[in-house]
Write a protein that holds these residues in place. Structure first.
Motif, PDB file in Angstrom:
ATOM      1  N   ARG A   2       0.833  -1.214   0.000  1.00 12.28           N
ATOM      2  CA  ARG A   2       0.000   0.000   0.000  1.00 12.28           C
ATOM      3  C   ARG A   2       0.859   1.251   0.000  1.00 12.28           C
ATOM      4  O   ARG A   2       0.476   2.274  -0.549  1.00 12.28           O
ATOM      5  N   LEU A   3       2.001   1.196   0.641  1.00 11.48           N
ATOM      6  CA  LEU A   3       2.874   2.362   0.749  1.00 11.48           C
ATOM      7  C   LEU A   3       4.306   1.930   0.460  1.00 11.48           C
ATOM      8  O   LEU A   3       4.765   0.923   0.975  1.00 11.48           O
ATOM      9  N   GLU A   4       4.992   2.690  -0.372  1.00  9.95           N
ATOM     10  CA  GLU A   4       6.376   2.401  -0.710  1.00  9.95           C
ATOM     11  C   GLU A   4       7.254   3.568  -0.278  1.00  9.95           C
ATOM     12  O   GLU A   4       6.769   4.671  -0.030  1.00  9.95           O
TER      13      GLU A   4
ATOM     14  N   SER B  87      16.097  11.989  -4.541  1.00 10.55           N
ATOM     15  CA  SER B  87      15.513  12.472  -5.793  1.00 10.55           C
ATOM     16  C   SER B  87      15.274  11.323  -6.767  1.00 10.55           C
ATOM     17  O   SER B  87      14.214  11.244  -7.407  1.00 10.55           O
ATOM     18  N   ALA B  88      16.233  10.428  -6.893  1.00 12.10           N
ATOM     19  CA  ALA B  88      16.091   9.292  -7.804  1.00 12.10           C
ATOM     20  C   ALA B  88      14.895   8.431  -7.414  1.00 12.10           C
ATOM     21  O   ALA B  88      14.095   8.033  -8.268  1.00 12.10           O
ATOM     22  N   ILE B  89      14.754   8.154  -6.126  1.00  7.56           N
ATOM     23  CA  ILE B  89      13.643   7.319  -5.657  1.00  7.56           C
ATOM     24  C   ILE B  89      12.307   8.030  -5.870  1.00  7.56           C
ATOM     25  O   ILE B  89      11.320   7.405  -6.261  1.00  7.56           O
TER      26      ILE B  89
ATOM     27  N   HIS C  67      20.445   2.361  -4.572  1.00  8.51           N
ATOM     28  CA  HIS C  67      19.801   2.460  -3.270  1.00  8.51           C
ATOM     29  C   HIS C  67      18.281   2.340  -3.351  1.00  8.51           C
ATOM     30  O   HIS C  67      17.618   2.297  -2.335  1.00  8.51           O
ATOM     31  N   CYS C  68      17.737   2.333  -4.540  1.00  8.95           N
ATOM     32  CA  CYS C  68      16.282   2.301  -4.722  1.00  8.95           C
ATOM     33  C   CYS C  68      15.753   0.904  -4.405  1.00  8.95           C
ATOM     34  O   CYS C  68      16.127  -0.063  -5.058  1.00  8.95           O
ATOM     35  N   PRO C  69      14.876   0.791  -3.420  1.00 10.51           N
ATOM     36  CA  PRO C  69      14.383  -0.541  -3.051  1.00 10.51           C
ATOM     37  C   PRO C  69      13.576  -1.204  -4.160  1.00 10.51           C
ATOM     38  O   PRO C  69      13.573  -2.423  -4.283  1.00 10.51           O
TER      39      PRO C  69
ATOM     40  N   CYS D  90      13.963  -0.709  -7.563  1.00  6.27           N
ATOM     41  CA  CYS D  90      14.840  -1.095  -8.672  1.00  6.27           C
ATOM     42  C   CYS D  90      15.755  -2.254  -8.314  1.00  6.27           C
ATOM     43  O   CYS D  90      16.104  -3.063  -9.173  1.00  6.27           O
ATOM     44  N   GLN D  91      16.171  -2.326  -7.089  1.00  6.06           N
ATOM     45  CA  GLN D  91      17.182  -3.306  -6.716  1.00  6.06           C
ATOM     46  C   GLN D  91      16.615  -4.553  -6.059  1.00  6.06           C
ATOM     47  O   GLN D  91      17.376  -5.422  -5.630  1.00  6.06           O
ATOM     48  N   SER D  92      15.301  -4.695  -5.975  1.00  2.00           N
ATOM     49  CA  SER D  92      14.733  -5.848  -5.281  1.00  2.00           C
ATOM     50  C   SER D  92      15.106  -7.170  -5.954  1.00  2.00           C
ATOM     51  O   SER D  92      15.454  -8.137  -5.279  1.00  2.00           O
ATOM     52  N   LEU D  93      15.065  -7.237  -7.281  1.00  2.00           N
ATOM     53  CA  LEU D  93      15.444  -8.471  -7.970  1.00  2.00           C
ATOM     54  C   LEU D  93      16.931  -8.752  -7.836  1.00  2.00           C
ATOM     55  O   LEU D  93      17.341  -9.891  -7.610  1.00  2.00           O
ATOM     56  N   ALA D  94      17.744  -7.716  -7.973  1.00  2.00           N
ATOM     57  CA  ALA D  94      19.192  -7.890  -7.823  1.00  2.00           C
ATOM     58  C   ALA D  94      19.529  -8.341  -6.403  1.00  2.00           C
ATOM     59  O   ALA D  94      20.389  -9.209  -6.200  1.00  2.00           O
ATOM     60  N   ARG D  95      18.841  -7.765  -5.411  1.00  2.00           N
ATOM     61  CA  ARG D  95      19.074  -8.141  -4.018  1.00  2.00           C
ATOM     62  C   ARG D  95      18.682  -9.606  -3.791  1.00  2.00           C
ATOM     63  O   ARG D  95      19.426 -10.368  -3.174  1.00  2.00           O
TER      64      ARG D  95
END
Length: 162
Positions: free
Chosen positions: A5-7, A36-38, A70-72, A74-79
């Motif tokens: 619901r919230l990111e 800013s990127a996020i 650092h974007c959660p 964008c990096q979720s799959l890589a993580r």
């Protein structure tokens, strides 16, 4: 999988500007760039691309991502892939997570003298772990370990710890 619901991006879009205004003196350029990127991630500001289903040819327009490390979002799959890859490297033994945090007064000094203070932090961490582990009352052994420097806390404020 349902979308949360919230990111993080939602929070930064709503409160980021006020946060930057309130903490202007303590935010680095890098921290501002990450915020800013996020905030812009997967919005029209970064552009769009077209996705097409291979089977039915259905098309949809999607917003481009920021690709910031650092974007959660964008990096979720890589993580997830990194964690899966590391699983095969684990030894069949117990692991412990230990955190050494600098006191607030020293953290302020570290902000201006990073190399000196962080070298002291790592040296103290190493000596402490080796001394305690070598003591027969504890483990009585020579240990192996690795340390990682984290300089931001979850609130994106300076909080050096290893």
């Amino acid at each position: 999988m349902d979308r949360p619901r919230l990111e993080v991006a939602d929070v930064l879009r709503r409160y980021g500007e006020a946060y930057r205004d309130q903490h202007a003196a303590s935010l680095s350029t890098a921290q501002r760039r990450v915020m800013s990127a996020i905030e812009l991630c997967r919005t029209a500001a970064l552009g769009t691309h077209l996705e097409q289903c291979d089977h039915c040819r259905y098309e949809r327009t999607c917003y481009d991502s920021c690709r910031n490390r650092h974007c959660p979002k964008c990096q979720s799959l890589a993580r997830a892939q990194w964690i899966e890859d590391r699983q095969s490297e684990l030894l069949d033994t117990e692991y412990f997570h230990v955190v050494f945090t600098l006191p607030e007064e020293i953290a302020a000094i570290a902000y201006q003298n990073k190399e000196v203070v962080y070298n002291i932090l790592f040296r103290a961490t190493s000596e402490t772990l080796r001394t305690i582990a070598a003591d027969p009352k504890h483990l009585g052994a020579e240990i192996g370990f690795f340390a990682v420097l984290h300089s931001w806390g979850q609130n994106l404020l300076l909080n050096p710890h290893s």
